[in-house]
Design a protein around this motif. Structure first.
Motif, PDB file in Angstrom:
ATOM      1  N   VAL A 198       6.652   5.732  11.379  1.00 35.29           N
ATOM      2  CA  VAL A 198       6.987   5.794   9.955  1.00 35.29           C
ATOM      3  C   VAL A 198       6.443   7.072   9.319  1.00 35.29           C
ATOM      4  O   VAL A 198       7.134   7.753   8.555  1.00 35.29           O
ATOM      5  N   ILE A 199       5.195   7.412   9.638  1.00 34.89           N
ATOM      6  CA  ILE A 199       4.599   8.619   9.071  1.00 34.89           C
ATOM      7  C   ILE A 199       5.331   9.864   9.561  1.00 34.89           C
ATOM      8  O   ILE A 199       5.548  10.828   8.812  1.00 34.89           O
ATOM      9  N   ASN A 200       5.746   9.850  10.830  1.00 35.53           N
ATOM     10  CA  ASN A 200       6.471  10.999  11.373  1.00 35.53           C
ATOM     11  C   ASN A 200       7.823  11.171  10.700  1.00 35.53           C
ATOM     12  O   ASN A 200       8.285  12.301  10.466  1.00 35.53           O
ATOM     13  N   MET A 201       8.482  10.068  10.357  1.00 38.66           N
ATOM     14  CA  MET A 201       9.782  10.163   9.688  1.00 38.66           C
ATOM     15  C   MET A 201       9.648  10.599   8.234  1.00 38.66           C
ATOM     16  O   MET A 201      10.556  11.208   7.675  1.00 38.66           O
ATOM     17  N   ARG A 205       3.596  15.820   4.745  1.00 45.01           N
ATOM     18  CA  ARG A 205       2.262  16.242   5.143  1.00 45.01           C
ATOM     19  C   ARG A 205       1.354  16.498   3.945  1.00 45.01           C
ATOM     20  O   ARG A 205       0.134  16.378   4.047  1.00 45.01           O
ATOM     21  N   LYS A 206       1.949  16.866   2.833  1.00 47.21           N
ATOM     22  CA  LYS A 206       1.130  17.130   1.650  1.00 47.21           C
ATOM     23  C   LYS A 206       0.486  15.848   1.108  1.00 47.21           C
ATOM     24  O   LYS A 206      -0.476  15.913   0.350  1.00 47.21           O
ATOM     25  N   LEU A 207       1.037  14.668   1.492  1.00 48.11           N
ATOM     26  CA  LEU A 207       0.486  13.402   1.035  1.00 48.11           C
ATOM     27  C   LEU A 207      -0.470  12.769   2.040  1.00 48.11           C
ATOM     28  O   LEU A 207      -1.012  11.692   1.774  1.00 48.11           O
ATOM     29  N   MET A 208      -0.678  13.414   3.173  1.00 50.21           N
ATOM     30  CA  MET A 208      -1.543  12.841   4.206  1.00 50.21           C
ATOM     31  C   MET A 208      -2.987  12.665   3.752  1.00 50.21           C
ATOM     32  O   MET A 208      -3.648  11.722   4.188  1.00 50.21           O
ATOM     33  N   PRO A 209      -3.551  13.544   2.893  1.00 46.98           N
ATOM     34  CA  PRO A 209      -4.925  13.280   2.432  1.00 46.98           C
ATOM     35  C   PRO A 209      -5.087  11.925   1.770  1.00 46.98           C
ATOM     36  O   PRO A 209      -6.130  11.266   1.940  1.00 46.98           O
ATOM     37  N   PHE A 210      -4.074  11.457   1.034  1.00 44.77           N
ATOM     38  CA  PHE A 210      -4.169  10.144   0.407  1.00 44.77           C
ATOM     39  C   PHE A 210      -4.198   9.038   1.456  1.00 44.77           C
ATOM     40  O   PHE A 210      -4.882   8.023   1.293  1.00 44.77           O
ATOM     41  N   CYS A 239      -2.757   4.455  -8.978  1.00 40.27           N
ATOM     42  CA  CYS A 239      -3.413   5.368  -9.930  1.00 40.27           C
ATOM     43  C   CYS A 239      -3.482   6.788  -9.371  1.00 40.27           C
ATOM     44  O   CYS A 239      -3.210   7.767 -10.083  1.00 40.27           O
ATOM     45  N   LEU A 240      -3.828   6.917  -8.098  1.00 47.66           N
ATOM     46  CA  LEU A 240      -3.868   8.242  -7.488  1.00 47.66           C
ATOM     47  C   LEU A 240      -2.478   8.871  -7.442  1.00 47.66           C
ATOM     48  O   LEU A 240      -2.334  10.093  -7.611  1.00 47.66           O
ATOM     49  N   ALA A 241      -1.454   8.044  -7.232  1.00 45.66           N
ATOM     50  CA  ALA A 241      -0.093   8.576  -7.216  1.00 45.66           C
ATOM     51  C   ALA A 241       0.304   9.122  -8.581  1.00 45.66           C
ATOM     52  O   ALA A 241       0.911  10.200  -8.682  1.00 45.66           O
ATOM     53  N   PHE A 242      -0.043   8.403  -9.662  1.00 43.62           N
ATOM     54  CA  PHE A 242       0.267   8.890 -11.002  1.00 43.62           C
ATOM     55  C   PHE A 242      -0.469  10.196 -11.294  1.00 43.62           C
ATOM     56  O   PHE A 242       0.096  11.133 -11.866  1.00 43.62           O
ATOM     57  N   ILE A 243      -1.739  10.270 -10.906  1.00 40.56           N
ATOM     58  CA  ILE A 243      -2.506  11.503 -11.138  1.00 40.56           C
ATOM     59  C   ILE A 243      -1.894  12.660 -10.362  1.00 40.56           C
ATOM     60  O   ILE A 243      -1.766  13.784 -10.863  1.00 40.56           O
ATOM     61  N   TYR A 244      -1.485  12.397  -9.134  1.00 35.69           N
ATOM     62  CA  TYR A 244      -0.900  13.451  -8.300  1.00 35.69           C
ATOM     63  C   TYR A 244       0.413  13.960  -8.885  1.00 35.69           C
ATOM     64  O   TYR A 244       0.678  15.165  -8.923  1.00 35.69           O
ATOM     65  N   VAL A 245       1.240  13.046  -9.354  1.00 38.15           N
ATOM     66  CA  VAL A 245       2.516  13.452  -9.939  1.00 38.15           C
ATOM     67  C   VAL A 245       2.300  14.255 -11.212  1.00 38.15           C
ATOM     68  O   VAL A 245       3.003  15.240 -11.488  1.00 38.15           O
ATOM     69  N   GLN A 246       1.328  13.878 -12.017  1.00 37.05           N
ATOM     70  CA  GLN A 246       1.071  14.591 -13.268  1.00 37.05           C
ATOM     71  C   GLN A 246       0.507  15.984 -13.038  1.00 37.05           C
ATOM     72  O   GLN A 246       0.769  16.906 -13.815  1.00 37.05           O
TER      73      GLN A 246
END
Length: 282
Positions: A198-201, A205-210, A239-246
Protein backbone atom coordinates in the motif's frame (compact mmCIF):
# COMPACT_ATOMS: atom_id res chain seq x y z
CA UNK A 1 -18.24 -20.58 23.39
CA UNK A 2 -21.50 -19.37 21.92
CA UNK A 3 -24.30 -21.69 20.81
CA UNK A 4 -25.92 -20.85 17.47
CA UNK A 5 -29.63 -21.27 16.93
CA UNK A 6 -31.44 -21.83 13.65
CA UNK A 7 -32.28 -18.14 13.17
CA UNK A 8 -28.65 -17.11 13.57
CA UNK A 9 -27.53 -19.79 11.11
CA UNK A 10 -29.99 -18.42 8.54
CA UNK A 11 -28.83 -14.85 9.13
CA UNK A 12 -25.18 -15.83 8.88
CA UNK A 13 -25.89 -17.66 5.62
CA UNK A 14 -27.65 -14.60 4.17
CA UNK A 15 -24.76 -12.36 5.19
CA UNK A 16 -22.29 -14.79 3.61
CA UNK A 17 -24.34 -14.87 0.41
CA UNK A 18 -24.32 -11.06 0.25
CA UNK A 19 -20.59 -10.97 0.93
CA UNK A 20 -19.92 -13.55 -1.78
CA UNK A 21 -21.93 -11.62 -4.36
CA UNK A 22 -20.18 -8.35 -3.58
CA UNK A 23 -16.78 -10.06 -3.77
CA UNK A 24 -17.15 -10.04 -7.58
CA UNK A 25 -19.19 -6.84 -7.87
CA UNK A 26 -16.72 -4.64 -5.93
CA UNK A 27 -19.42 -2.02 -5.37
CA UNK A 28 -20.38 -1.83 -1.68
CA UNK A 29 -17.20 -3.35 -0.23
CA UNK A 30 -19.20 -5.83 1.85
CA UNK A 31 -16.52 -8.43 1.21
CA UNK A 32 -13.86 -6.45 3.08
CA UNK A 33 -13.06 -8.11 6.43
CA UNK A 34 -13.96 -5.06 8.54
CA UNK A 35 -17.51 -5.10 7.11
CA UNK A 36 -17.99 -8.84 6.53
CA UNK A 37 -16.82 -9.77 10.03
CA UNK A 38 -18.95 -7.05 11.61
CA UNK A 39 -22.09 -8.17 9.77
CA UNK A 40 -21.38 -11.81 10.64
CA UNK A 41 -20.84 -10.95 14.28
CA UNK A 42 -24.04 -8.90 14.27
CA UNK A 43 -25.96 -11.87 12.88
CA UNK A 44 -24.53 -14.03 15.65
CA UNK A 45 -25.34 -11.53 18.37
CA UNK A 46 -21.75 -10.47 19.07
CA UNK A 47 -20.88 -7.46 16.88
CA UNK A 48 -18.03 -6.36 19.18
CA UNK A 49 -16.05 -9.52 18.53
CA UNK A 50 -16.88 -9.24 14.84
CA UNK A 51 -15.45 -5.73 14.65
CA UNK A 52 -12.28 -6.78 16.47
CA UNK A 53 -11.75 -9.77 14.19
CA UNK A 54 -12.49 -7.63 11.12
CA UNK A 55 -9.94 -5.03 12.18
CA UNK A 56 -7.25 -7.68 12.56
CA UNK A 57 -8.08 -9.38 9.28
CA UNK A 58 -8.31 -6.05 7.42
CA UNK A 59 -4.61 -5.51 8.08
CA UNK A 60 -4.01 -9.03 6.84
CA UNK A 61 -5.97 -8.49 3.62
CA UNK A 62 -4.29 -5.23 2.59
CA UNK A 63 -2.00 -7.10 0.24
CA UNK A 64 -4.72 -9.39 -1.13
CA UNK A 65 -5.65 -7.96 -4.49
CA UNK A 66 -6.18 -9.37 -7.97
CA UNK A 67 -3.38 -8.45 -10.37
CA UNK A 68 -4.22 -9.30 -13.97
CA UNK A 69 -5.27 -12.93 -14.22
CA UNK A 70 -3.73 -13.80 -10.83
CA UNK A 71 -6.39 -14.44 -8.20
CA UNK A 72 -5.78 -13.20 -4.67
CA UNK A 73 -6.72 -15.20 -1.57
CA UNK A 74 -10.43 -15.05 -0.84
CA UNK A 75 -11.00 -12.43 1.86
CA UNK A 76 -14.79 -12.90 1.83
CA UNK A 77 -14.81 -16.58 2.79
CA UNK A 78 -11.96 -16.08 5.24
CA UNK A 79 -13.87 -13.30 7.03
CA UNK A 80 -17.18 -15.13 7.48
CA UNK A 81 -15.72 -18.52 8.42
CA UNK A 82 -13.14 -17.15 10.86
CA UNK A 83 -15.75 -15.00 12.60
CA UNK A 84 -18.11 -17.96 13.00
CA UNK A 85 -15.33 -20.18 14.33
CA UNK A 86 -14.08 -17.60 16.84
CA UNK A 87 -17.51 -16.62 18.17
CA UNK A 88 -19.15 -20.05 18.13
CA UNK A 89 -16.07 -22.14 18.81
CA UNK A 90 -14.66 -19.96 21.58
CA UNK A 91 -11.31 -19.45 19.87
CA UNK A 92 -9.01 -16.46 20.22
CA UNK A 93 -8.30 -13.70 17.70
CA UNK A 94 -4.83 -15.15 17.23
CA UNK A 95 -6.47 -18.36 16.05
CA UNK A 96 -8.65 -16.30 13.71
CA UNK A 97 -5.59 -15.20 11.74
CA UNK A 98 -4.42 -18.76 11.28
CA UNK A 99 -7.92 -19.81 10.24
CA UNK A 100 -8.24 -16.91 7.82
CA UNK A 101 -4.97 -17.69 6.04
CA UNK A 102 -5.86 -21.34 5.44
CA UNK A 103 -9.50 -20.62 4.51
CA UNK A 104 -8.48 -17.79 2.16
CA UNK A 105 -6.19 -20.13 0.23
CA UNK A 106 -8.98 -22.72 -0.04
CA UNK A 107 -11.40 -19.98 -1.11
CA UNK A 108 -8.95 -18.88 -3.79
CA UNK A 109 -9.17 -22.30 -5.44
CA UNK A 110 -12.94 -22.33 -4.98
CA UNK A 111 -13.49 -18.97 -6.64
CA UNK A 112 -11.35 -20.02 -9.61
CA UNK A 113 -13.53 -23.11 -9.96
CA UNK A 114 -16.75 -21.05 -9.84
CA UNK A 115 -15.42 -18.50 -12.32
CA UNK A 116 -14.59 -21.36 -14.67
CA UNK A 117 -18.18 -22.60 -14.44
CA UNK A 118 -19.47 -19.09 -15.10
CA UNK A 119 -17.75 -19.09 -18.49
CA UNK A 120 -20.61 -21.31 -19.69
CA UNK A 121 -23.19 -18.71 -18.64
CA UNK A 122 -21.14 -15.98 -20.34
CA UNK A 123 -21.29 -17.88 -23.64
CA UNK A 124 -25.01 -18.43 -23.13
CA UNK A 125 -25.43 -14.68 -22.64
CA UNK A 126 -23.60 -14.11 -25.94
CA UNK A 127 -26.03 -16.41 -27.73
CA UNK A 128 -29.01 -14.63 -26.19
CA UNK A 129 -27.48 -11.30 -27.20
CA UNK A 130 -27.50 -12.44 -30.82
CA UNK A 131 -31.22 -13.10 -30.41
CA UNK A 132 -31.77 -9.73 -28.66
CA UNK A 133 -33.22 -11.59 -25.65
CA UNK A 134 -32.47 -9.08 -22.89
CA UNK A 135 -34.40 -10.94 -20.19
CA UNK A 136 -32.42 -14.14 -20.76
CA UNK A 137 -29.15 -12.20 -20.59
CA UNK A 138 -30.18 -10.80 -17.20
CA UNK A 139 -31.01 -14.30 -15.99
CA UNK A 140 -27.53 -15.52 -17.00
CA UNK A 141 -25.95 -12.67 -15.07
CA UNK A 142 -27.98 -13.38 -11.95
CA UNK A 143 -27.21 -17.11 -12.08
CA UNK A 144 -23.49 -16.43 -12.33
CA UNK A 145 -23.72 -13.95 -9.48
CA UNK A 146 -25.74 -16.38 -7.34
CA UNK A 147 -23.05 -19.03 -7.77
CA UNK A 148 -20.50 -16.61 -6.35
CA UNK A 149 -22.79 -15.96 -3.40
CA UNK A 150 -23.32 -19.68 -2.79
CA UNK A 151 -19.57 -20.15 -2.96
CA UNK A 152 -19.30 -18.31 0.35
CA UNK A 153 -22.72 -19.05 1.82
CA UNK A 154 -22.58 -22.86 1.69
CA UNK A 155 -19.17 -23.32 3.43
CA UNK A 156 -20.10 -20.68 6.01
CA UNK A 157 -23.43 -22.38 6.74
CA UNK A 158 -21.73 -25.76 7.12
CA UNK A 159 -19.18 -24.30 9.54
CA UNK A 160 -21.96 -22.54 11.48
CA UNK A 161 -23.86 -25.81 11.88
CA UNK A 162 -20.77 -27.73 12.95
CA UNK A 163 -19.55 -24.94 15.23
CA UNK A 164 -22.70 -25.07 17.37
CA UNK A 165 -21.27 -28.00 19.30
CA UNK A 166 -17.83 -28.99 20.58
CA UNK A 167 -16.60 -30.16 17.20
CA UNK A 168 -14.60 -26.98 16.50
CA UNK A 169 -12.80 -27.14 19.81
CA UNK A 170 -11.97 -30.82 19.33
CA UNK A 171 -10.74 -30.12 15.80
CA UNK A 172 -8.43 -27.35 16.97
CA UNK A 173 -7.02 -29.53 19.72
CA UNK A 174 -6.25 -32.19 17.12
CA UNK A 175 -4.17 -29.74 15.03
CA UNK A 176 -0.50 -29.65 16.09
CA UNK A 177 0.67 -26.36 17.58
CA UNK A 178 3.47 -26.13 15.05
CA UNK A 179 0.86 -25.75 12.29
CA UNK A 180 -1.34 -23.20 14.08
CA UNK A 181 1.67 -21.18 15.25
CA UNK A 182 3.13 -21.29 11.74
CA UNK A 183 -0.11 -19.97 10.23
CA UNK A 184 -0.22 -17.16 12.80
CA UNK A 185 3.38 -16.17 12.04
CA UNK A 186 2.69 -16.32 8.31
CA UNK A 187 -0.32 -14.09 8.85
CA UNK A 188 1.89 -11.54 10.57
CA UNK A 189 4.26 -11.54 7.61
CA UNK A 190 1.36 -11.03 5.24
CA UNK A 191 0.31 -7.95 7.23
CA UNK A 192 3.77 -6.43 6.81
CA UNK A 193 3.75 -7.18 3.08
CA UNK A 194 0.30 -5.63 2.77
CA UNK A 195 1.46 -2.42 4.42
CA UNK A 196 4.53 -2.31 2.17
CA UNK A 197 2.44 -2.75 -0.98
CA UNK A 198 0.00 0.00 0.00
CA UNK A 199 2.78 2.44 0.90
CA UNK A 200 4.61 1.62 -2.34
CA UNK A 201 1.49 2.34 -4.39
CA UNK A 202 0.86 5.65 -2.62
CA UNK A 203 4.20 7.09 -3.81
CA UNK A 204 3.87 9.79 -1.14
CA UNK A 205 7.40 9.99 0.15
CA UNK A 206 6.89 13.49 1.47
CA UNK A 207 4.31 12.07 3.92
CA UNK A 208 6.52 9.26 5.21
CA UNK A 209 7.70 11.25 8.28
CA UNK A 210 4.12 11.23 9.57
CA UNK A 211 4.00 7.45 9.17
CA UNK A 212 7.17 6.96 11.20
CA UNK A 213 6.05 9.47 13.84
CA UNK A 214 2.79 7.58 14.33
CA UNK A 215 4.56 4.22 14.40
CA UNK A 216 7.13 5.35 16.97
CA UNK A 217 4.50 7.13 19.07
CA UNK A 218 2.24 4.06 19.16
CA UNK A 219 5.14 1.74 19.97
CA UNK A 220 6.48 3.81 22.84
CA UNK A 221 3.05 4.48 24.29
CA UNK A 222 2.32 0.75 24.26
CA UNK A 223 5.66 0.03 25.89
CA UNK A 224 5.10 2.63 28.60
CA UNK A 225 1.50 1.43 29.20
CA UNK A 226 0.10 4.96 29.05
CA UNK A 227 -3.25 3.79 27.72
CA UNK A 228 -3.25 5.75 24.45
CA UNK A 229 -5.90 4.24 22.19
CA UNK A 230 -6.12 4.04 18.40
CA UNK A 231 -8.86 6.67 18.52
CA UNK A 232 -6.46 9.13 20.14
CA UNK A 233 -3.81 8.34 17.54
CA UNK A 234 -6.37 8.87 14.79
CA UNK A 235 -7.34 12.28 16.17
CA UNK A 236 -3.66 13.22 16.44
CA UNK A 237 -3.13 12.17 12.82
CA UNK A 238 -6.06 14.29 11.62
CA UNK A 239 -4.70 17.33 13.47
CA UNK A 240 -1.25 16.84 11.96
CA UNK A 241 -2.83 16.50 8.52
CA UNK A 242 -4.66 19.83 8.90
CA UNK A 243 -1.46 21.55 10.06
CA UNK A 244 0.47 20.07 7.14
CA UNK A 245 -2.10 21.19 4.59
CA UNK A 246 -2.19 24.71 6.02
CA UNK A 247 1.60 25.10 6.02
CA UNK A 248 2.44 23.34 2.76
CA UNK A 249 2.68 25.81 -0.15
CA UNK A 250 1.49 23.15 -2.59
CA UNK A 251 -2.01 23.27 -1.10
CA UNK A 252 -2.20 27.08 -0.99
CA UNK A 253 -3.87 29.08 -3.75
CA UNK A 254 -1.30 31.49 -5.21
CA UNK A 255 -2.04 35.13 -4.49
CA UNK A 256 -2.84 37.19 -7.55
CA UNK A 257 -1.16 40.60 -7.47
CA UNK A 258 -2.50 43.51 -9.56
CA UNK A 259 -0.78 43.69 -12.91
CA UNK A 260 1.07 47.00 -13.71
CA UNK A 261 -0.27 49.07 -16.60
CA UNK A 262 1.96 49.02 -19.63
CA UNK A 263 3.61 52.31 -20.51
CA UNK A 264 2.68 52.08 -24.16
CA UNK A 265 -1.01 51.59 -23.44
CA UNK A 266 -1.18 54.65 -21.13
CA UNK A 267 0.69 56.82 -23.64
CA UNK A 268 -1.69 55.85 -26.40
CA UNK A 269 -4.67 56.81 -24.25
CA UNK A 270 -3.15 60.20 -23.48
CA UNK A 271 -2.55 60.91 -27.17
CA UNK A 272 -6.18 60.15 -27.97
CA UNK A 273 -7.30 62.55 -25.22
CA UNK A 274 -5.12 65.35 -26.62
CA UNK A 275 -6.61 64.89 -30.09
CA UNK A 276 -10.15 65.18 -28.67
CA UNK A 277 -9.28 68.42 -26.87
CA UNK A 278 -7.78 69.92 -30.03
CA UNK A 279 -10.89 69.12 -31.99
CA UNK A 280 -13.11 70.85 -29.40
CA UNK A 281 -10.94 74.00 -29.38
CA UNK A 282 -11.03 74.24 -33.17
Amino acid sequence: MHDINAVQIILVTLVAFLVGCDAVLDERMFYRPIIACTLTGLAMGDPTTGIMIGGSLELLALGWMNVGAAMAPDAALASTVSTVVVIAGGQTQKDAIGIAVSVAIAGQALTIFVRTINVFFAHQADRFAEQANIRAIEVMHFIALALQGLRVAIPTAVVAVLASGDSVERAFKAIPHVITDGLSIAGGFVVVVGYAMVINMMKARKLMPFFFIGFVFATFMTTLNTGVTLVALGILGVCLAFIYVQLNPEFQEPARLPQPVAAGSSGGGGADLDDDLDDELD
